[in-house]
Scaffold this motif. Sequence first.
Motif, short mmCIF file in Angstrom:
data_model
loop_
_atom_site.label_atom_id
_atom_site.label_comp_id
_atom_site.label_asym_id
_atom_site.label_seq_id
_atom_site.Cartn_x
_atom_site.Cartn_y
_atom_site.Cartn_z
N ALA A 1 2.22 -5.01 47.35
CA ALA A 1 1.03 -4.40 47.95
C ALA A 1 -0.19 -4.61 47.07
O ALA A 1 -1.27 -4.97 47.55
CB ALA A 1 1.28 -2.91 48.20
N GLY B 1 6.53 -2.50 59.74
CA GLY B 1 7.51 -2.68 58.67
C GLY B 1 8.10 -4.08 58.68
O GLY B 1 8.59 -4.54 59.72
N PHE C 1 1.11 -1.18 52.23
CA PHE C 1 1.87 -0.17 51.47
C PHE C 1 3.17 -0.77 50.94
O PHE C 1 3.83 -1.57 51.61
CB PHE C 1 2.20 1.01 52.38
N GLY C 2 3.52 -0.34 49.73
CA GLY C 2 4.80 -0.72 49.17
C GLY C 2 5.15 0.15 47.98
O GLY C 2 4.28 0.79 47.38
N VAL D 1 10.86 1.91 56.61
CA VAL D 1 9.58 2.36 57.15
C VAL D 1 9.75 3.41 58.24
O VAL D 1 8.91 4.30 58.40
CB VAL D 1 8.76 1.15 57.65
N PHE E 1 2.37 1.77 62.06
CA PHE E 1 3.07 1.28 60.88
C PHE E 1 3.81 -0.01 61.26
O PHE E 1 4.52 -0.05 62.27
CB PHE E 1 4.10 2.30 60.40
N CYS F 1 3.66 -2.70 55.89
CA CYS F 1 4.57 -2.17 54.88
C CYS F 1 5.64 -3.17 54.48
O CYS F 1 6.25 -3.83 55.33
CB CYS F 1 5.28 -0.92 55.40
N LEU G 1 2.36 8.88 50.09
CA LEU G 1 1.79 8.08 51.17
C LEU G 1 0.99 8.95 52.13
O LEU G 1 -0.14 8.62 52.49
CB LEU G 1 2.90 7.34 51.93
#
Length: 222
Positions: free
Chosen positions: A122, A61, A113-114, A41, A59, A35, A210
């Motif tokens: 992303a 971040g 993800f972004g 995050v 995840f 991310c 998300l």
Amino acid sequence: MLSRNQQLPFGNSIRRVTLYSLKEHGEANDIVVYCSDGQSVEAFAKRFFHTIGAESFWFVGVDCSTEHRNAEYVIGRDGPIFERHESFFINDVMDWATKVIGTQPSRERSAVFGYSCGGAFAASMGIRHPDLFGSIFAFSIAGRPITNFDAPLESALSNIAFYFRAGSREPKAMRSYMKRLEKWLRSADVQIDFKTLSGGHEFAMWSAGLNESIELAYEIDA
């Protein structure tokens, strides 16, 4: 929720990277979501980890620059700055996360993800590195990172799924740009799921999008 962070060397400075999970050690079929905008995050992870099947997710971040966020995230703003951050993201960060998690995730089980300019990053990572990421969660893409819509795309992109989300109250120009990007990607038979969700340029819409996108990408139950 567990968290582990590390200050990784980044040029002449350091950059914080944080890992969020529900368990200490990874397993073969776990999924890692890398991310942008790492400072936010934790909030995304907390909301996602309430879903069924979340114990298989990690995840990662990566904190953004306080000085060059847009240049690092939006291709074309400043080539050297973007490329230095890109190299850090796909090499240093992914290597560190792999060591901490303890397993080597496959491309199919790695995602990026972004949102906003981070959404531009992303999307660019998916297009530029189809060998690394199987799912791309690019929301509210800002900064118009790709303008050469006539350029041919790699055939390897046909194995990637892009999930675009935009808010119903976001600027029409942003959604129009994302539609053009969607059309361009579809010319290479890329799998795309594009939805406009109720909301503006805001956390609530991105978080809901998300969770939904991850559930679709990896066929888990909400």
